[in-house]
Design a protein around this motif. Structure first.
Motif, PDB file in Angstrom:
ATOM      1  N   LEU A  12       1.447  -5.101   5.808  1.00 43.03           N
ATOM      2  CA  LEU A  12       0.982  -5.965   4.841  1.00 43.03           C
ATOM      3  C   LEU A  12      -0.297  -5.373   3.931  1.00 43.03           C
ATOM      4  O   LEU A  12      -1.132  -4.624   4.482  1.00 43.03           O
ATOM      5  N   ASP A  13      -0.443  -5.760   2.747  1.00 46.13           N
ATOM      6  CA  ASP A  13      -1.332  -5.156   1.741  1.00 46.13           C
ATOM      7  C   ASP A  13      -2.602  -6.137   2.174  1.00 46.13           C
ATOM      8  O   ASP A  13      -2.616  -6.968   2.860  1.00 46.13           O
ATOM      9  N   PRO A  14      -3.924  -5.457   1.932  1.00 44.87           N
ATOM     10  CA  PRO A  14      -5.261  -6.236   2.260  1.00 44.87           C
ATOM     11  C   PRO A  14      -5.187  -7.508   1.512  1.00 44.87           C
ATOM     12  O   PRO A  14      -4.655  -7.499   0.394  1.00 44.87           O
ATOM     13  N   THR A  17      -5.875  -7.220  -2.807  1.00 39.45           N
ATOM     14  CA  THR A  17      -4.721  -6.548  -3.524  1.00 39.45           C
ATOM     15  C   THR A  17      -4.126  -7.521  -4.664  1.00 39.45           C
ATOM     16  O   THR A  17      -3.698  -8.427  -4.287  1.00 39.45           O
ATOM     17  N   PRO A  20       1.264  -7.597  -5.155  1.00 42.07           N
ATOM     18  CA  PRO A  20       1.870  -7.005  -3.670  1.00 42.07           C
ATOM     19  C   PRO A  20       2.692  -5.695  -3.890  1.00 42.07           C
ATOM     20  O   PRO A  20       3.594  -5.931  -4.773  1.00 42.07           O
ATOM     21  N   THR A  21       2.643  -4.683  -2.963  1.00 43.70           N
ATOM     22  CA  THR A  21       3.572  -3.549  -2.970  1.00 43.70           C
ATOM     23  C   THR A  21       4.869  -3.856  -2.524  1.00 43.70           C
ATOM     24  O   THR A  21       5.292  -4.882  -1.782  1.00 43.70           O
ATOM     25  N   HIS A  24       4.759  -4.543   1.122  1.00 38.59           N
ATOM     26  CA  HIS A  24       4.247  -5.844   1.419  1.00 38.59           C
ATOM     27  C   HIS A  24       5.400  -6.559   1.424  1.00 38.59           C
ATOM     28  O   HIS A  24       5.772  -7.552   2.067  1.00 38.59           O
TER      29      HIS A  24
END
Length: 87
Positions: A12-14, A17, A20-21, A24
């Motif tokens: 998961l992204d911080p 962020t 979302p990537t 993620h």
């Protein structure tokens, strides 16, 4: 499940962020799928997670569910039943 959830949390992204990537998004869709298929095992595995991991997971899932509701919402003008006559 108790091994899989923390592993997916690592993907998961911080929280800060902006977008979302893809990783993620993959992790959140997998988490949602697991929660839907095995809700009891998912709940039990979440209860054994550390507080910080659990909070991050909850935020990611809430965000994913919220964005799905926005993306799949039917526009107001398309909600009615369209009747057509055949003939």
């Amino acid at each position: 499940m108790s091994i899989l959830l923390p592993t997916l949390c690592l993907l998961l992204d911080p929280p800060d962020t902006p977008e979302p990537t893809q990783l993620h998004q993959l992790a959140t869709s997998t988490l949602l799928g697991l929660a839907q298929r095995e809700p009891t095992a998912f709940r039990d595995a979440m209860s054994t997670m550390a507080e910080g991991e659990r909070e991050g997971l909850e935020k990611a899932v809430r965000s994913a569910v919220g964005s799905q509701n926005v993306d799949t919402a039917i526009p107001a003008e398309r909600r009615g039943i369209e009747l057509r006559s055949f003939g």
